[in-house]
Design a protein around this motif. Structure first.
Motif, PDB file in Angstrom:
ATOM      1  N   PRO A   2       0.828  -1.225   0.000  1.00 34.31           N
ATOM      2  CA  PRO A   2       0.000   0.000   0.000  1.00 34.31           C
ATOM      3  C   PRO A   2       0.859   1.271   0.000  1.00 34.31           C
ATOM      4  CG  PRO A   2      -0.230  -1.228   2.069  1.00 34.31           C
ATOM      5  CD  PRO A   2       0.625  -2.049   1.182  1.00 34.31           C
ATOM      6  N   HIS A   3       0.194   2.405  -0.192  1.00 31.29           N
ATOM      7  CA  HIS A   3       0.877   3.704  -0.314  1.00 31.29           C
ATOM      8  C   HIS A   3       1.839   3.942   0.863  1.00 31.29           C
ATOM      9  CE1 HIS A   3       1.338   8.092  -0.691  1.00 31.29           C
ATOM     10  NE2 HIS A   3       0.964   7.923  -1.944  1.00 31.29           N
ATOM     11  N   ARG A   4       2.965   4.577   0.539  1.00 27.81           N
ATOM     12  CA  ARG A   4       4.005   4.788   1.557  1.00 27.81           C
ATOM     13  C   ARG A   4       3.557   5.647   2.725  1.00 27.81           C
ATOM     14  NH1 ARG A   4       8.848   2.905   0.396  1.00 27.81           N
ATOM     15  NH2 ARG A   4       9.109   2.169  -1.735  1.00 27.81           N
ATOM     16  N   SER A   5       2.522   6.444   2.531  1.00 27.95           N
ATOM     17  CA  SER A   5       2.087   7.305   3.631  1.00 27.95           C
ATOM     18  C   SER A   5       1.140   6.586   4.586  1.00 27.95           C
ATOM     19  CB  SER A   5       1.378   8.546   3.066  1.00 27.95           C
ATOM     20  OG  SER A   5       0.202   8.161   2.381  1.00 27.95           O
ATOM     21  N   SER A   6       0.784   5.326   4.305  1.00 27.33           N
ATOM     22  CA  SER A   6      -0.286   4.672   5.071  1.00 27.33           C
ATOM     23  C   SER A   6       0.249   3.895   6.261  1.00 27.33           C
ATOM     24  CB  SER A   6      -1.070   3.725   4.157  1.00 27.33           C
ATOM     25  OG  SER A   6      -0.243   2.644   3.762  1.00 27.33           O
ATOM     26  N   ILE A   7      -0.573   3.779   7.279  1.00 23.56           N
ATOM     27  CA  ILE A   7      -0.207   2.972   8.451  1.00 23.56           C
ATOM     28  C   ILE A   7      -0.150   1.495   8.062  1.00 23.56           C
ATOM     29  CG2 ILE A   7      -2.596   2.805   9.299  1.00 23.56           C
ATOM     30  CD1 ILE A   7      -1.429   2.879  12.160  1.00 23.56           C
ATOM     31  N   SER A   8      -0.893   1.110   7.046  1.00 23.29           N
ATOM     32  CA  SER A   8      -0.831  -0.269   6.589  1.00 23.29           C
ATOM     33  C   SER A   8       0.606  -0.614   6.155  1.00 23.29           C
ATOM     34  CB  SER A   8      -1.803  -0.456   5.421  1.00 23.29           C
ATOM     35  OG  SER A   8      -1.700  -1.744   4.898  1.00 23.29           O
ATOM     36  N   ARG A   9       1.175   0.259   5.333  1.00 28.22           N
ATOM     37  CA  ARG A   9       2.558   0.065   4.890  1.00 28.22           C
ATOM     38  C   ARG A   9       3.509   0.010   6.091  1.00 28.22           C
ATOM     39  NH1 ARG A   9       4.883   0.593  -0.515  1.00 28.22           N
ATOM     40  NH2 ARG A   9       7.119   0.715  -0.242  1.00 28.22           N
ATOM     41  N   TRP A  10       3.282   0.898   7.030  1.00 23.39           N
ATOM     42  CA  TRP A  10       4.130   0.993   8.228  1.00 23.39           C
ATOM     43  C   TRP A  10       4.051  -0.298   9.049  1.00 23.39           C
ATOM     44  CZ3 TRP A  10       3.002   1.097  13.510  1.00 23.39           C
ATOM     45  CH2 TRP A  10       3.970   1.646  14.342  1.00 23.39           C
ATOM     46  N   LEU A  11       2.845  -0.835   9.195  1.00 23.17           N
ATOM     47  CA  LEU A  11       2.686  -2.094   9.949  1.00 23.17           C
ATOM     48  C   LEU A  11       3.398  -3.241   9.234  1.00 23.17           C
ATOM     49  CD1 LEU A  11      -1.105  -1.799  10.871  1.00 23.17           C
ATOM     50  CD2 LEU A  11       0.769  -1.905  12.542  1.00 23.17           C
ATOM     51  N   ILE A  12       3.232  -3.309   7.924  1.00 22.52           N
ATOM     52  CA  ILE A  12       3.831  -4.405   7.154  1.00 22.52           C
ATOM     53  C   ILE A  12       5.358  -4.297   7.198  1.00 22.52           C
ATOM     54  CG2 ILE A  12       4.100  -5.397   4.840  1.00 22.52           C
ATOM     55  CD1 ILE A  12       1.193  -4.393   4.270  1.00 22.52           C
ATOM     56  N   GLU A  13       5.893  -3.109   6.986  1.00 18.52           N
ATOM     57  CA  GLU A  13       7.356  -2.957   6.948  1.00 18.52           C
ATOM     58  C   GLU A  13       7.966  -3.157   8.333  1.00 18.52           C
ATOM     59  OE1 GLU A  13       8.237   0.726   4.930  1.00 18.52           O
ATOM     60  OE2 GLU A  13       7.993  -0.241   2.967  1.00 18.52           O
TER      61      GLU A  13
END
Ligand SMILES: [Zn+2]
Length: 297
Positions: free
Chosen positions: A279-290
């Motif tokens: 998902p987009h780099r600004s999203s918390i989804s990306r943050w959780l995955i990374e």
């Protein structure tokens, strides 16, 4: 873990000033004052597509009768305001080169400034969507420097709302559970998410949403971080959850696909054709995955 986008350097909100109309009016004329125009959920940009703020002279170029001026707070002694333009206005004559969506301009935007844009858009969207009283239907007007709206007929006051939504990375050993919606670009997957319903705790909401959308049973859940997400008015509450089962029974109305991805597959994401798109780099989804991907085994 890196800091989440849109959570940097909040303004001092100075809420005691909101009820003092004369002081707020004086702040709009302060030479240091900065204004953030929001129109149709987009932001003023220069010709390079970089987000802009404006000094108090912007007030001489716009129709202040139809624009809602919202006091956001103070930063290093400078008052900051949002200017919420009516959607039916033509592109307002702000002096900007144009208007652009936050997800498109975020990459060029310094994080503290991006956090102010998110606050401005959250407030502007709320004003745009609440022109009438929820009790009697009469027109409302902006009050308390834009932090409430008051009914012109019955006096009912309403306040900006934020809708809590849970978003969770569900793991099982070396795998994580990701789903995709039909309208996303091919190959993109994201964490499971949904709105908290009245009468339930957020932990219950995490387990219910995952069970409804994927059939997976979740045991322990752990809160990670939150992110304002005014698209249009959510507060994302980020969790990790441990799966107690792995069989997927997908809700096809919600998700077009849902799978378990290994850590190796996540590490290889966006590395070539056919690999997972995140998902987009600004999203918390990306943050959780990374955050999960980069943890030591
Ligand atoms: Zn009313």
């Amino acid at each position: 873990m890196t800091q989440l986008p849109y959570t940097h350097a909040p303004l001092e909100r100075a809420e005691l000033l909101r009820g003092k109309d004369d002081e707020v009016r004086a702040l709009t004329m302060d030479a240091k004052a900065r204004f953030l125009p929001v129109w149709k959920e987009t932001h003023a940009v220069d010709e390079r597509q970089h987000a802009m703020s404006f000094g108090p002279d912007i007030l001489t170029r716009i129709n202040v009768e139809t624009v809602c001026v919202i006091f956001l707070g103070l930063a290093e002694g400078a008052p900051w305001f949002a200017l919420a333009f009516a959607p039916e206005d033509e592109p307002p004559a702000t002096g900007a080169a144009g208007f652009a969506g936050l997800r498109d301009i975020w990459v060029h935007t310094e994080e503290a400034f991006a956090s102010r844009l998110v606050y401005a858009r959250a407030m502007a969207i709320w004003h745009q969507n609440h022109p009438h009283c929820s009790r009697c239907g009469a027109k409302t007007v902006s009050t308390e420097a834009g932090h409430s709206r008051t009914c012109s007929a019955c006096g009912h006051r309403s306040f900006p709302r934020t809708d809590p939504a849970v978003i969770m990375l569900i793991t099982h050993g070396d795998q994580c559970l990701l789903g995709r919606k039909a309208e996303w670009r091919p190959g993109q997957f994201s964490t499971i998410a949904g709105f908290v319903e009245p009468g339930e705790s957020i932990e219950h909401s995490v387990r219910r949403e995952v069970a409804e959308e994927t059939g997976v049973v979740v045991g322990a859940v752990r809160y990670m971080a939150s992110q304002p997400w005014p698209f249009p008015s959510s507060l994302m509450l980020g969790f990790r959850g441990e799966a107690l089962s792995t069989e997927i029974r997908r809700d096809s109305d919600e998700l077009e696909d849902c799978r378990w991805f290994t850590k190796d597959e996540v590490l290889a994401a966006e590395s070539g054709p056919g690999t997972l798109l995140l998902p987009h780099r600004s999203s918390i989804s990306r943050w959780l995955i990374e955050g999960w991907r980069d943890e030591a085994p």
